[in-house]
Design a protein around this motif. Structure first.
Motif: not given
Length: 237
Positions: A220-237
């Motif tokens: 939202q603030v820094k223009g990051a792309h969610s599909d270029r963010m990686f974390a095991d947590a994202y499989a659950f949240i």
């Protein structure tokens, strides 16, 4: 796949944090950033990031386990490891797991973010990138409650001094009088240091709340792309 392991060593890294080396009875192929499950029972499997890198682990698997007094989930695993080390028993693991491994074909700079013993996840990625002689910029932000929990800060400072493309930024919530680094929240430190994260691949390990907040803030603030963010947590949240 379930694999028997011998516990080779258990060493303290910091207060209530242990380095554990496992020697599996057969080689385990994994990617930098994956994790294993310690089998405490038939239906009780507990995940821990593999701290070693796949190209330099020499057949052993390294774990960093934070076992503070309030964390029975981890304390029970460390106790089981200690018992296996003492009596020569086996520890069962299920490996590898996780989809948040380093994307080796990417030409984007890397932002590695760790909270506490989440450092083991980014350590594997960092070491793998070094072994592969990656020259893209790599920024590693490691947040902890206090400096003593940043148990690898001297090693990381040496790596930063050796490689011009690697930048290490430690962040503590509670600073002592001689602390010269950043204080506060690690995500806020990153927000203050970068105008944009649009071009970055971002790898995160820490509490689910931190991973969720990072995805929300940075997209939202820094223009990051969610599909270029990686974390095991994202499989659950």
């Amino acid at each position: 796949m379930t694999i028997k392991c011998k516990v080779k060593s258990i060493e303290p890294l910091a207060c209530n944090t242990f380095q554990i080396l496992l020697h599996p009875e057969e080689p385990v192929e994994f990617k930098a950033g994956q994790y294993l499950m310690v089998e405490m029972g038939e239906k009780d499997k507990r995940p821990f990031s593999i701290a070693s890198s796949p190209c330099r682990h020499q057949g052993e698997l390294e774990l960093h386990i934070g076992a503070a007094e309030h964390n029975a989930y981890a304390i029970e695993v460390v106790d089981a490891m200690k018992a296996a080390l003492e009596d020569g028993g086996d520890i069962l693991i299920d490996a590898p797991h996780g989809d948040a491994w380093v994307k080796e074909d990417s030409e984007r700079p890397l932002l590695l973010i760790a909270g506490g013993t989440g450092f083991s996840y980014v350590r594997s990625i960092l070491d793998h990138c070094i072994s592969q002689e990656k020259t893209l910029p790599i920024y590693l932000y490691w947040g902890a409650k206090d400096a003593c929990q940043l148990y690898a800060k001297e090693e990381l400072a040496e790596i930063e001094a050796k490689y011009s493309n690697i930048h290490f930024v430690p962040v503590v919530e509670q600073a002592s009088g001689d602390w010269a680094g950043k204080t506060g929240n690690v995500l806020q430190a990153i927000e203050g240091d970068f105008e944009s994260l649009e071009t970055f691949d971002i790898y995160i390990a820490g509490r689910f709340e931190m991973a969720g907040a990072a995805r929300e803030q940075f997209t939202q603030v820094k223009g990051a792309h969610s599909d270029r963010m990686f974390a095991d947590a994202y499989a659950f949240i």
